[in-house]
Design a protein around this motif. Structure first.
Motif, PDB file in Angstrom:
ATOM      1  N   VAL A   5       0.566  15.657   8.855  1.00 39.61           N
ATOM      2  CA  VAL A   5      -0.118  14.435   8.377  1.00 39.61           C
ATOM      3  C   VAL A   5       0.908  13.506   7.444  1.00 39.61           C
ATOM      4  O   VAL A   5       1.334  14.227   6.504  1.00 39.61           O
ATOM      5  CB  VAL A   5      -1.197  14.790   7.474  1.00 39.61           C
ATOM      6  CG1 VAL A   5      -1.982  13.856   6.770  1.00 39.61           C
ATOM      7  CG2 VAL A   5      -2.404  15.731   8.382  1.00 39.61           C
ATOM      8  N   GLU A   6       1.106  12.465   7.938  1.00 41.03           N
ATOM      9  CA  GLU A   6       1.908  11.584   7.197  1.00 41.03           C
ATOM     10  C   GLU A   6       1.130  10.687   6.152  1.00 41.03           C
ATOM     11  O   GLU A   6       0.192  10.450   6.118  1.00 41.03           O
ATOM     12  CB  GLU A   6       2.649  10.560   8.115  1.00 41.03           C
ATOM     13  CG  GLU A   6       3.649  11.107   9.096  1.00 41.03           C
ATOM     14  CD  GLU A   6       2.850  10.893  10.536  1.00 41.03           C
ATOM     15  OE1 GLU A   6       3.639  10.729  11.507  1.00 41.03           O
ATOM     16  OE2 GLU A   6       1.728  10.600  10.684  1.00 41.03           O
ATOM     17  N   SER A   7       2.192  10.452   5.028  1.00 35.88           N
ATOM     18  CA  SER A   7       1.249   9.609   3.915  1.00 35.88           C
ATOM     19  C   SER A   7       2.701   8.839   3.519  1.00 35.88           C
ATOM     20  O   SER A   7       4.002   9.121   3.463  1.00 35.88           O
ATOM     21  CB  SER A   7       0.842  10.305   2.999  1.00 35.88           C
ATOM     22  OG  SER A   7       1.620  11.432   2.380  1.00 35.88           O
ATOM     23  N   GLY A   8       1.983   7.522   2.568  1.00 34.01           N
ATOM     24  CA  GLY A   8       3.310   6.859   2.089  1.00 34.01           C
ATOM     25  C   GLY A   8       3.662   5.480   2.483  1.00 34.01           C
ATOM     26  O   GLY A   8       4.486   4.740   1.802  1.00 34.01           O
ATOM     27  N   GLY A   9       3.176   5.207   3.801  1.00 36.71           N
ATOM     28  CA  GLY A   9       3.362   3.880   4.207  1.00 36.71           C
ATOM     29  C   GLY A   9       2.687   2.824   3.531  1.00 36.71           C
ATOM     30  O   GLY A   9       1.827   3.120   2.604  1.00 36.71           O
ATOM     31  N   GLY A  10       3.196   1.537   4.025  1.00 40.98           N
ATOM     32  CA  GLY A  10       2.383   0.416   3.127  1.00 40.98           C
ATOM     33  C   GLY A  10       3.485  -0.823   3.481  1.00 40.98           C
ATOM     34  O   GLY A  10       4.376  -0.938   4.235  1.00 40.98           O
ATOM     35  N   LEU A  11       3.116  -1.578   2.501  1.00 38.40           N
ATOM     36  CA  LEU A  11       3.958  -2.819   2.473  1.00 38.40           C
ATOM     37  C   LEU A  11       4.987  -2.888   1.328  1.00 38.40           C
ATOM     38  O   LEU A  11       4.637  -2.478   0.179  1.00 38.40           O
ATOM     39  CB  LEU A  11       3.016  -4.190   2.201  1.00 38.40           C
ATOM     40  CG  LEU A  11       3.527  -5.356   1.854  1.00 38.40           C
ATOM     41  CD1 LEU A  11       4.435  -5.959   3.132  1.00 38.40           C
ATOM     42  CD2 LEU A  11       2.669  -6.692   1.363  1.00 38.40           C
ATOM     43  N   VAL A  12       6.182  -3.191   1.863  1.00 38.53           N
ATOM     44  CA  VAL A  12       7.251  -3.090   0.604  1.00 38.53           C
ATOM     45  C   VAL A  12       8.136  -4.422   0.809  1.00 38.53           C
ATOM     46  O   VAL A  12       8.439  -4.945   1.848  1.00 38.53           O
ATOM     47  CB  VAL A  12       8.043  -1.574   0.816  1.00 38.53           C
ATOM     48  CG1 VAL A  12       8.750  -1.727   2.084  1.00 38.53           C
ATOM     49  CG2 VAL A  12       9.149  -1.449  -0.275  1.00 38.53           C
ATOM     50  N   GLN A  13       8.492  -4.819  -0.266  1.00 32.24           N
ATOM     51  CA  GLN A  13       9.554  -6.126  -0.200  1.00 32.24           C
ATOM     52  C   GLN A  13      10.967  -5.582  -0.018  1.00 32.24           C
ATOM     53  O   GLN A  13      11.265  -4.499  -0.200  1.00 32.24           O
ATOM     54  CB  GLN A  13       9.447  -6.460  -1.688  1.00 32.24           C
ATOM     55  CG  GLN A  13       8.189  -7.098  -1.886  1.00 32.24           C
ATOM     56  CD  GLN A  13       8.330  -8.159  -3.183  1.00 32.24           C
ATOM     57  OE1 GLN A  13       9.168  -7.938  -3.747  1.00 32.24           O
ATOM     58  NE2 GLN A  13       7.458  -9.085  -3.586  1.00 32.24           N
ATOM     59  N   PRO A  14      11.702  -6.490   0.653  1.00 26.84           N
ATOM     60  CA  PRO A  14      13.175  -6.000   1.111  1.00 26.84           C
ATOM     61  C   PRO A  14      13.878  -5.811  -0.215  1.00 26.84           C
ATOM     62  O   PRO A  14      13.589  -6.448  -1.284  1.00 26.84           O
ATOM     63  CB  PRO A  14      13.665  -7.464   1.751  1.00 26.84           C
ATOM     64  CG  PRO A  14      12.354  -8.058   2.227  1.00 26.84           C
ATOM     65  CD  PRO A  14      11.324  -7.812   1.412  1.00 26.84           C
ATOM     66  N   GLY A  15      14.753  -4.889  -0.347  1.00 27.66           N
ATOM     67  CA  GLY A  15      15.325  -4.410  -1.445  1.00 27.66           C
ATOM     68  C   GLY A  15      14.543  -3.416  -2.295  1.00 27.66           C
ATOM     69  O   GLY A  15      14.931  -2.952  -3.384  1.00 27.66           O
ATOM     70  N   GLY A  16      13.466  -3.236  -2.292  1.00 30.52           N
ATOM     71  CA  GLY A  16      12.573  -2.424  -2.876  1.00 30.52           C
ATOM     72  C   GLY A  16      12.749  -0.823  -2.164  1.00 30.52           C
ATOM     73  O   GLY A  16      13.750  -0.424  -1.955  1.00 30.52           O
ATOM     74  N   SER A  17      11.621   0.138  -2.465  1.00 28.96           N
ATOM     75  CA  SER A  17      11.765   1.461  -1.842  1.00 28.96           C
ATOM     76  C   SER A  17      10.499   1.845  -1.736  1.00 28.96           C
ATOM     77  O   SER A  17       9.342   1.611  -2.091  1.00 28.96           O
ATOM     78  CB  SER A  17      12.254   2.176  -3.075  1.00 28.96           C
ATOM     79  OG  SER A  17      11.383   2.244  -4.237  1.00 28.96           O
ATOM     80  N   LEU A  18      10.408   3.027  -0.734  1.00 27.74           N
ATOM     81  CA  LEU A  18       9.137   3.637  -0.157  1.00 27.74           C
ATOM     82  C   LEU A  18       9.383   4.947   0.129  1.00 27.74           C
ATOM     83  O   LEU A  18      10.667   5.295   0.594  1.00 27.74           O
ATOM     84  CB  LEU A  18       8.662   2.719   0.928  1.00 27.74           C
ATOM     85  CG  LEU A  18       7.368   2.906   1.267  1.00 27.74           C
ATOM     86  CD1 LEU A  18       6.419   2.203   0.231  1.00 27.74           C
ATOM     87  CD2 LEU A  18       7.022   2.322   2.723  1.00 27.74           C
ATOM     88  N   ARG A  19       8.645   5.979  -0.227  1.00 28.69           N
ATOM     89  CA  ARG A  19       8.777   7.067   0.117  1.00 28.69           C
ATOM     90  C   ARG A  19       7.823   7.797   1.104  1.00 28.69           C
ATOM     91  O   ARG A  19       6.679   7.777   0.750  1.00 28.69           O
ATOM     92  CB  ARG A  19       8.945   8.140  -1.015  1.00 28.69           C
ATOM     93  CG  ARG A  19       9.352   9.696  -0.790  1.00 28.69           C
ATOM     94  CD  ARG A  19       8.783  10.422  -2.045  1.00 28.69           C
ATOM     95  NE  ARG A  19       9.698  11.761  -2.064  1.00 28.69           N
ATOM     96  CZ  ARG A  19       9.477  12.882  -2.726  1.00 28.69           C
ATOM     97  NH1 ARG A  19       8.403  12.909  -3.505  1.00 28.69           N
ATOM     98  NH2 ARG A  19      10.010  13.867  -2.433  1.00 28.69           N
ATOM     99  N   LEU A  20       7.989   8.079   2.245  1.00 29.96           N
ATOM    100  CA  LEU A  20       7.157   8.696   3.176  1.00 29.96           C
ATOM    101  C   LEU A  20       6.812  10.265   3.066  1.00 29.96           C
ATOM    102  O   LEU A  20       8.122  11.042   2.839  1.00 29.96           O
ATOM    103  CB  LEU A  20       7.673   8.533   4.524  1.00 29.96           C
ATOM    104  CG  LEU A  20       7.657   6.959   4.899  1.00 29.96           C
ATOM    105  CD1 LEU A  20       8.032   6.542   6.356  1.00 29.96           C
ATOM    106  CD2 LEU A  20       6.639   6.142   4.436  1.00 29.96           C
ATOM    107  N   SER A  21       5.986  10.802   3.203  1.00 28.64           N
ATOM    108  CA  SER A  21       5.716  12.271   3.196  1.00 28.64           C
ATOM    109  C   SER A  21       5.252  12.850   4.555  1.00 28.64           C
ATOM    110  O   SER A  21       4.295  12.120   5.051  1.00 28.64           O
ATOM    111  CB  SER A  21       5.040  12.729   2.228  1.00 28.64           C
ATOM    112  OG  SER A  21       5.641  12.478   0.926  1.00 28.64           O
ATOM    113  N   CYS A  22       5.454  13.940   4.996  1.00 32.49           N
ATOM    114  CA  CYS A  22       4.727  14.554   6.195  1.00 32.49           C
ATOM    115  C   CYS A  22       4.496  15.959   5.877  1.00 32.49           C
ATOM    116  O   CYS A  22       5.626  16.710   5.834  1.00 32.49           O
ATOM    117  CB  CYS A  22       5.513  14.249   7.355  1.00 32.49           C
ATOM    118  SG  CYS A  22       5.169  14.996   8.778  1.00 32.49           S
TER     119      CYS A  22
END
Length: 123
Positions: A5-22
């Motif tokens: 089960v993945e989570s953490g996706g979405g919309l992010v601005q260029p240069g930002g940050s995002l963390r996905l989990s599985c």
């Protein structure tokens, strides 16, 4: 019997940050390699990063220095820290786990996939 089960996706601005989990769960005996793959519209699924049980990592060239893969073996969970994402990183990201699984006294080796999580990099 085995779920990722993945989570953490979405919309992010260029240069930002995002963390996905599985998180993997179910009839798991041992997970060897875990990884992240992605598929953009009209393109084939491609490897993003993998990590072995002892922490050896591998990245596709386009994400080196920006993305970091890590895992928590006790939780059968893999993470993808995405720093400074670019619009070309926009894709559905899939988690993969290669290992040994069991049920009813039987063991088998296989790999399993998550359902995917959308990552959109846009301003």
């Amino acid at each position: 019997q085995v779920q990722l089960v993945e989570s953490g996706g979405g919309l992010v601005q260029p240069g930002g940050s995002l963390r996905l989990s599985c998180a993997a769960s179910g009839s798991i005996f041992r997970i060897n390699a875990m990884g992240w793959y992605r598929q953009a519209p009209g393109k084939q699924r491609e490897l993003v990063a993998t990590i072995t049980a002892v922490g050896t990592t591998n990245y596709t060239d386009s994400v080196k220095g920006r993305f970091t893969i890590s895992r928590d073996n006790a939780k059968n969970t893999v993470y993808l820290q995405m720093n400074s994402p670019k619009p070309e990183d926009t894709a559905v990201y899939y988690c993969n786990a290669v290992g040994t699984y069991y049920s009813g006294g039987y063991y088998w080796s296989s790999d399993y996939w998550g359902q995917g999580t959308q990552v959109t990099v846009s301003s």
